[in-house]
Design a protein around this motif. Sequence first.
Motif, PDB file in Angstrom:
ATOM      1  N   VAL A 157     -66.520  -0.463  -2.537  1.00 15.44           N
ATOM      2  CA  VAL A 157     -66.898   0.943  -2.348  1.00 15.44           C
ATOM      3  C   VAL A 157     -65.675   1.780  -1.973  1.00 15.44           C
ATOM      4  CG1 VAL A 157     -68.194   2.533  -0.880  1.00 15.44           C
ATOM      5  CG2 VAL A 157     -69.299   0.474  -1.764  1.00 15.44           C
ATOM      6  N   ALA A 158     -64.886   1.291  -1.016  1.00 16.06           N
ATOM      7  CA  ALA A 158     -63.707   2.038  -0.577  1.00 16.06           C
ATOM      8  C   ALA A 158     -62.705   2.205  -1.716  1.00 16.06           C
ATOM      9  CB  ALA A 158     -63.052   1.335   0.605  1.00 16.06           C
ATOM     10  N   MET A 159     -62.540   1.171  -2.527  1.00 14.84           N
ATOM     11  CA  MET A 159     -61.579   1.243  -3.626  1.00 14.84           C
ATOM     12  C   MET A 159     -62.063   2.184  -4.727  1.00 14.84           C
ATOM     13  SD  MET A 159     -60.327  -2.754  -3.729  1.00 14.84           S
ATOM     14  CE  MET A 159     -59.005  -2.507  -4.911  1.00 14.84           C
ATOM     15  N   VAL A 160     -63.366   2.190  -4.985  1.00 10.45           N
ATOM     16  CA  VAL A 160     -63.917   3.122  -5.976  1.00 10.45           C
ATOM     17  C   VAL A 160     -63.731   4.562  -5.500  1.00 10.45           C
ATOM     18  CG1 VAL A 160     -66.056   3.959  -7.027  1.00 10.45           C
ATOM     19  CG2 VAL A 160     -65.563   1.502  -6.982  1.00 10.45           C
ATOM     20  N   PHE A 207     -54.154  -0.001   1.220  1.00  6.08           N
ATOM     21  CA  PHE A 207     -53.088   0.315   0.274  1.00  6.08           C
ATOM     22  C   PHE A 207     -53.563   1.285  -0.805  1.00  6.08           C
ATOM     23  CE2 PHE A 207     -50.609  -2.709   2.417  1.00  6.08           C
ATOM     24  CZ  PHE A 207     -49.309  -2.664   1.936  1.00  6.08           C
ATOM     25  N   LEU A 208     -54.774   1.082  -1.316  1.00 10.17           N
ATOM     26  CA  LEU A 208     -55.246   1.977  -2.368  1.00 10.17           C
ATOM     27  C   LEU A 208     -55.569   3.362  -1.809  1.00 10.17           C
ATOM     28  CD1 LEU A 208     -55.699   2.161  -5.336  1.00 10.17           C
ATOM     29  CD2 LEU A 208     -58.034   1.340  -5.035  1.00 10.17           C
ATOM     30  N   ALA A 267     -52.324   5.074  -1.186  1.00  9.68           N
ATOM     31  CA  ALA A 267     -51.730   5.518  -2.453  1.00  9.68           C
ATOM     32  C   ALA A 267     -52.383   6.812  -2.927  1.00  9.68           C
ATOM     33  CB  ALA A 267     -51.884   4.423  -3.510  1.00  9.68           C
ATOM     34  N   ALA A 268     -53.709   6.890  -2.774  1.00  8.04           N
ATOM     35  CA  ALA A 268     -54.417   8.116  -3.151  1.00  8.04           C
ATOM     36  C   ALA A 268     -53.987   9.277  -2.262  1.00  8.04           C
ATOM     37  CB  ALA A 268     -55.924   7.896  -3.045  1.00  8.04           C
ATOM     38  N   PHE A 269     -53.796   8.987  -0.986  1.00  5.46           N
ATOM     39  CA  PHE A 269     -53.348  10.006  -0.037  1.00  5.46           C
ATOM     40  C   PHE A 269     -51.972  10.536  -0.451  1.00  5.46           C
ATOM     41  CE2 PHE A 269     -55.301  10.589   4.351  1.00  5.46           C
ATOM     42  CZ  PHE A 269     -54.890  11.909   4.466  1.00  5.46           C
ATOM     43  N   MET A 270     -51.059   9.620  -0.758  1.00  4.05           N
ATOM     44  CA  MET A 270     -49.694  10.020  -1.102  1.00  4.05           C
ATOM     45  C   MET A 270     -49.646  10.776  -2.422  1.00  4.05           C
ATOM     46  SD  MET A 270     -47.312   6.825   0.222  1.00  4.05           S
ATOM     47  CE  MET A 270     -48.262   5.504  -0.542  1.00  4.05           C
ATOM     48  N   ALA A 271     -50.483  10.369  -3.370  1.00  4.86           N
ATOM     49  CA  ALA A 271     -50.512  11.057  -4.660  1.00  4.86           C
ATOM     50  C   ALA A 271     -51.078  12.463  -4.524  1.00  4.86           C
ATOM     51  CB  ALA A 271     -51.347  10.253  -5.654  1.00  4.86           C
ATOM     52  N   LEU A 312     -47.415   1.474   5.878  1.00 10.57           N
ATOM     53  CA  LEU A 312     -47.667   0.380   4.944  1.00 10.57           C
ATOM     54  C   LEU A 312     -46.718  -0.791   5.167  1.00 10.57           C
ATOM     55  CD1 LEU A 312     -48.426   2.364   1.661  1.00 10.57           C
ATOM     56  CD2 LEU A 312     -50.053   1.188   3.163  1.00 10.57           C
ATOM     57  N   VAL A 313     -45.497  -0.499   5.576  1.00 13.70           N
ATOM     58  CA  VAL A 313     -44.557  -1.580   5.888  1.00 13.70           C
ATOM     59  C   VAL A 313     -45.072  -2.399   7.063  1.00 13.70           C
ATOM     60  CG1 VAL A 313     -42.267  -2.098   6.817  1.00 13.70           C
ATOM     61  CG2 VAL A 313     -42.503  -0.496   4.914  1.00 13.70           C
ATOM     62  N   GLN A 314     -45.488  -1.709   8.119  1.00 12.87           N
ATOM     63  CA  GLN A 314     -45.945  -2.463   9.295  1.00 12.87           C
ATOM     64  C   GLN A 314     -47.295  -3.121   9.048  1.00 12.87           C
ATOM     65  OE1 GLN A 314     -48.564  -2.063  11.471  1.00 12.87           O
ATOM     66  NE2 GLN A 314     -49.246   0.051  11.352  1.00 12.87           N
ATOM     67  N   PHE A 315     -48.205  -2.442   8.335  1.00  8.16           N
ATOM     68  CA  PHE A 315     -49.542  -2.996   8.128  1.00  8.16           C
ATOM     69  C   PHE A 315     -49.535  -4.088   7.062  1.00  8.16           C
ATOM     70  CE2 PHE A 315     -54.057  -2.691   6.652  1.00  8.16           C
ATOM     71  CZ  PHE A 315     -54.651  -3.021   7.861  1.00  8.16           C
TER      72      PHE A 315
END
Length: 206
Positions: A27-30, A85-86, A89-93, A106-109
Amino acid sequence: MSAIPLGVRPALLLGVPNRITLVRTVVAMVIAAIAFRTGALSWLVIGYAAYWIGDMADGAVARYRNEESVAGAVFDIVCDRACSFLLAAAFMATFPATIGPLAIFLVQFGVLDKMLSLAFLLWPGTLSPNYFYKVDRPIWLWNWSKPAKAVNTAAVVISLIVAHHTGAHWFPYGIAIGALVVKVASTYRLLTILRGRRPAVPALAA
């Protein structure tokens, strides 16, 4: 007695807690994919909510049903990274200003926190990181106590939303760097314990 370890028996692998983990991850990835497409902050918030609520639910159900297992803990750790991570990635995009603090997160997690989270496997009989206080209370307190778990991901995400609305872009950097410092300190402590340079400080109860 079964030759199959408790943590990988099919009844536990296919149990309700792991099904919840799988569903909340999908669900979270969708939702993250929808956020990619729409560029809407609201979808990111919904995605993180689905991830966090599901993450709390699978653990609570596992404890309630007495279905905690090593395999379930590892599955949860892997799925946490997939969600984070996904969604990141959506946040950064969607919001390029978040790339810096999210890269630190993301490096630490993805590296330090993952290594710390899997360290319980080195101590047979420890079902998950939630029980790491039996190995070393300080590391558990910094990473898996209720306050630590509450702020592990949420603090960074909330700080990003605050920065988006207020323009205080220094704020998420401070939170991300603070979290990184905690993980570095925890990793250093773990390594000194493993190398015999420091005694672990277990607790009888959390």
